[in-house]
Motif scaffolding. Structure first.
Motif, PDB file in Angstrom:
ATOM      1  N   UNK A 168       0.838  -1.205   0.000  1.00  0.00           N
ATOM      2  CA  UNK A 168       0.000   0.000   0.000  1.00  0.00           C
ATOM      3  C   UNK A 168       0.868   1.249   0.000  1.00  0.00           C
ATOM      4  N   UNK A 169       1.914   1.240   0.826  1.00  0.00           N
ATOM      5  CA  UNK A 169       2.799   2.407   0.915  1.00  0.00           C
ATOM      6  C   UNK A 169       3.470   2.690  -0.419  1.00  0.00           C
ATOM      7  N   UNK A 170       3.951   1.652  -1.072  1.00  0.00           N
ATOM      8  CA  UNK A 170       4.633   1.830  -2.346  1.00  0.00           C
ATOM      9  C   UNK A 170       3.686   2.371  -3.411  1.00  0.00           C
ATOM     10  N   UNK A 171       2.443   1.909  -3.396  1.00  0.00           N
ATOM     11  CA  UNK A 171       1.463   2.361  -4.378  1.00  0.00           C
ATOM     12  C   UNK A 171       0.917   3.742  -4.055  1.00  0.00           C
ATOM     13  N   UNK A 172       1.056   4.174  -2.800  1.00  0.00           N
ATOM     14  CA  UNK A 172       0.485   5.454  -2.386  1.00  0.00           C
ATOM     15  C   UNK A 172      -1.023   5.437  -2.367  1.00  0.00           C
ATOM     16  N   UNK A 173      -1.593   4.246  -2.198  1.00  0.00           N
ATOM     17  CA  UNK A 173      -3.052   4.099  -2.252  1.00  0.00           C
ATOM     18  C   UNK A 173      -3.672   4.309  -0.878  1.00  0.00           C
ATOM     19  N   UNK A 174      -4.897   4.799  -0.815  1.00  0.00           N
ATOM     20  CA  UNK A 174      -5.625   4.811   0.454  1.00  0.00           C
ATOM     21  C   UNK A 174      -5.885   3.378   0.903  1.00  0.00           C
ATOM     22  N   UNK A 175      -5.960   3.176   2.218  1.00  0.00           N
ATOM     23  CA  UNK A 175      -6.218   1.839   2.750  1.00  0.00           C
ATOM     24  C   UNK A 175      -7.217   1.933   3.891  1.00  0.00           C
ATOM     25  N   UNK A 176      -8.145   0.984   3.910  1.00  0.00           N
ATOM     26  CA  UNK A 176      -9.082   0.882   5.022  1.00  0.00           C
ATOM     27  C   UNK A 176      -8.587  -0.195   5.968  1.00  0.00           C
ATOM     28  N   UNK A 205      -5.985   2.214  16.708  1.00  0.00           N
ATOM     29  CA  UNK A 205      -4.911   3.171  16.936  1.00  0.00           C
ATOM     30  C   UNK A 205      -3.546   2.554  16.735  1.00  0.00           C
ATOM     31  N   UNK A 206      -3.371   1.316  17.229  1.00  0.00           N
ATOM     32  CA  UNK A 206      -2.095   0.614  17.070  1.00  0.00           C
ATOM     33  C   UNK A 206      -1.820   0.320  15.600  1.00  0.00           C
ATOM     34  N   UNK A 207      -2.850  -0.055  14.855  1.00  0.00           N
ATOM     35  CA  UNK A 207      -2.649  -0.359  13.440  1.00  0.00           C
ATOM     36  C   UNK A 207      -2.427   0.895  12.601  1.00  0.00           C
ATOM     37  N   UNK A 208      -2.994   2.005  13.029  1.00  0.00           N
ATOM     38  CA  UNK A 208      -2.673   3.269  12.365  1.00  0.00           C
ATOM     39  C   UNK A 208      -1.191   3.578  12.542  1.00  0.00           C
ATOM     40  N   UNK A 209      -0.684   3.390  13.743  1.00  0.00           N
ATOM     41  CA  UNK A 209       0.739   3.635  13.989  1.00  0.00           C
ATOM     42  C   UNK A 209       1.617   2.689  13.172  1.00  0.00           C
ATOM     43  N   UNK A 210       1.193   1.434  13.036  1.00  0.00           N
ATOM     44  CA  UNK A 210       1.940   0.475  12.222  1.00  0.00           C
ATOM     45  C   UNK A 210       1.947   0.909  10.755  1.00  0.00           C
ATOM     46  N   UNK A 211       0.799   1.410  10.291  1.00  0.00           N
ATOM     47  CA  UNK A 211       0.720   1.877   8.909  1.00  0.00           C
ATOM     48  C   UNK A 211       1.630   3.086   8.689  1.00  0.00           C
ATOM     49  N   UNK A 212       1.627   4.015   9.640  1.00  0.00           N
ATOM     50  CA  UNK A 212       2.493   5.184   9.527  1.00  0.00           C
ATOM     51  C   UNK A 212       3.960   4.766   9.497  1.00  0.00           C
ATOM     52  N   UNK A 213       4.320   3.808  10.321  1.00  0.00           N
ATOM     53  CA  UNK A 213       5.701   3.322  10.362  1.00  0.00           C
ATOM     54  C   UNK A 213       6.115   2.663   9.049  1.00  0.00           C
ATOM     55  N   UNK A 214       5.128   2.102   8.344  1.00  0.00           N
ATOM     56  CA  UNK A 214       5.407   1.447   7.064  1.00  0.00           C
ATOM     57  C   UNK A 214       5.469   2.439   5.911  1.00  0.00           C
ATOM     58  N   UNK A 215       5.175   3.708   6.191  1.00  0.00           N
ATOM     59  CA  UNK A 215       5.263   4.722   5.153  1.00  0.00           C
ATOM     60  C   UNK A 215       3.935   5.120   4.538  1.00  0.00           C
ATOM     61  N   UNK A 216       2.839   4.693   5.140  1.00  0.00           N
ATOM     62  CA  UNK A 216       1.516   5.084   4.648  1.00  0.00           C
ATOM     63  C   UNK A 216       1.137   6.414   5.286  1.00  0.00           C
ATOM     64  N   UNK A 217       0.762   7.385   4.479  1.00  0.00           N
ATOM     65  CA  UNK A 217       0.429   8.717   4.991  1.00  0.00           C
ATOM     66  C   UNK A 217      -0.866   8.677   5.795  1.00  0.00           C
TER      67      UNK A 217
END
Length: 315
Positions: A168-176, A205-217
């Motif tokens: 998801x991060x590489x594609x720059x796509x929104x993710x639910x 909240x924890x998964x949002x932080x994991x997503x941010x750490x992976x480079x997802x905006x």
């Protein structure tokens, strides 16, 4: 605590996540930063503003989904349904693996075979409505995005496939990111929570932080409390009552309750296809809590009801 309200606003109220129809009284013990996170309008999604509710239409290309599985005969039938659905939906959510309680795992190759030709054909037919790929698997998400999908809807909340966040991060796509307890095979085996609302919010909240750490905006992340995914009827009702609390996470909220079992139990509709009235009722409750995206089967019914509701409450 965030309590969503509609009607006449007070001088101290704030819009709930930028809504034109729903507001709340800010907790004065919280900071202005907290209030800004709770009240600010969410970033547009694939060109769609989120200051008003958006409809995500469910288009399953599966033989065994709980409500509409096996109802499409081939790619062109799916394209025609997508064309009709796009008249009342803002987003099309295409899934190739049923995640109903007890559903079996579908191999990556089969899930791609079911979904990618449909996505490609929808785009070739000139349908420009944003497409969400409903999958837990990074390889499926990647293939769908390359075929013309725009959003990844992961019911596992990035936990099933360790490659999903990077994809998801590489594609720059929104993710639910959805909350689920267990897998579809096991999730309804006596699910237990001490405080379902607090635990779901903490998990998201924890998964949002994991997503941010992976480079997802942050402005690419959507949250979903996962109605029916490892929850009893009472868990679902409790989450629906407290939906406004999820706005403290600072992301748009997707509500996917359409035709689910608790609606049939409460509303006396054993057959999923007969649960449209109850599904619309739950969707409108979601809107009263500031939900930005409604994932539904009955898009035309929902759009009509939403138009009336917003005409009455919007200020």
């Amino acid at each position: 605590m965030i309590v969503a309200r509609s009607g006449i606003r007070s001088a101290t109220s704030l819009p709930l996540a930028g809504s034109k129809a729903v507001w709340f009284e800010p907790d004065q013990s919280q900071s202005t930063e907290d209030h800004a996170r709770q009240s600010s309008v969410r970033a547009p999604l694939c060109g769609l503003t989120l200051d008003r509710p958006r409809i995500m239409g469910i288009l399953n290309v599966t033989p065994d989904s709980f409500s509409d599985g096996g109802t499409l005969d081939g790619v062109m039938a799916a394209v025609e349904r997508a064309r009709r659905m796009a008249q009342s939906a803002d987003i099309l959510d295409i899934g190739g693996e049923s995640t109903r309680p007890g559903a079996a795992f579908v191999p990556v190759s089969e899930e791609i075979r079911r979904t990618v030709p449909v996505i490609r054909a929808i785009r070739e037919a000139g349908i420009t409505t944003p497409i969400s790929i409903d999958t837990r698997k990074a390889a499926v998400a990647d293939a769908a995005l390359q075929a013309g999908a725009d959003i990844v809807n992961d019911v596992s909340g990035l936990l099933f496939d360790p490659e999903m966040a990077a994809c998801v991060a590489q594609a720059g796509a929104p993710v639910c990111i959805m909350h689920a307890k267990g897998t579809p095979e096991t999730m309804q085996n006596k699910p237990h929570y001490d405080d379902v609302l607090a635990e779901v919010i903490d998990h998201l909240g924890a998964q949002i932080e994991a997503a941010l750490s992976a480079g997802i905006a942050k402005d690419r992340i959507i949250t979903d409390p996962g109605i029916g995914f490892g929850k009893t009827l009472q868990h679902n009702v409790t989450l629906l009552r407290g939906l406004a609390e999820l706005h403290d996470l600072g992301c748009p909220i997707l509500l996917g309750a359409s035709r689910k079992g608790f609606i049939g139990t409460i509303g006396g509709a054993e057959v999923p296809s007969e649960r449209s009235p109850g599904s619309v009722a739950v969707a409108l409750h979601g809107v009263s809590q500031g939900v930005q995206i409604l994932r539904v089967h009955d898009t035309a019914d929902t759009k009509q009801a939403l138009s009336l509701y917003m005409a009455i409450v919007e200020q």
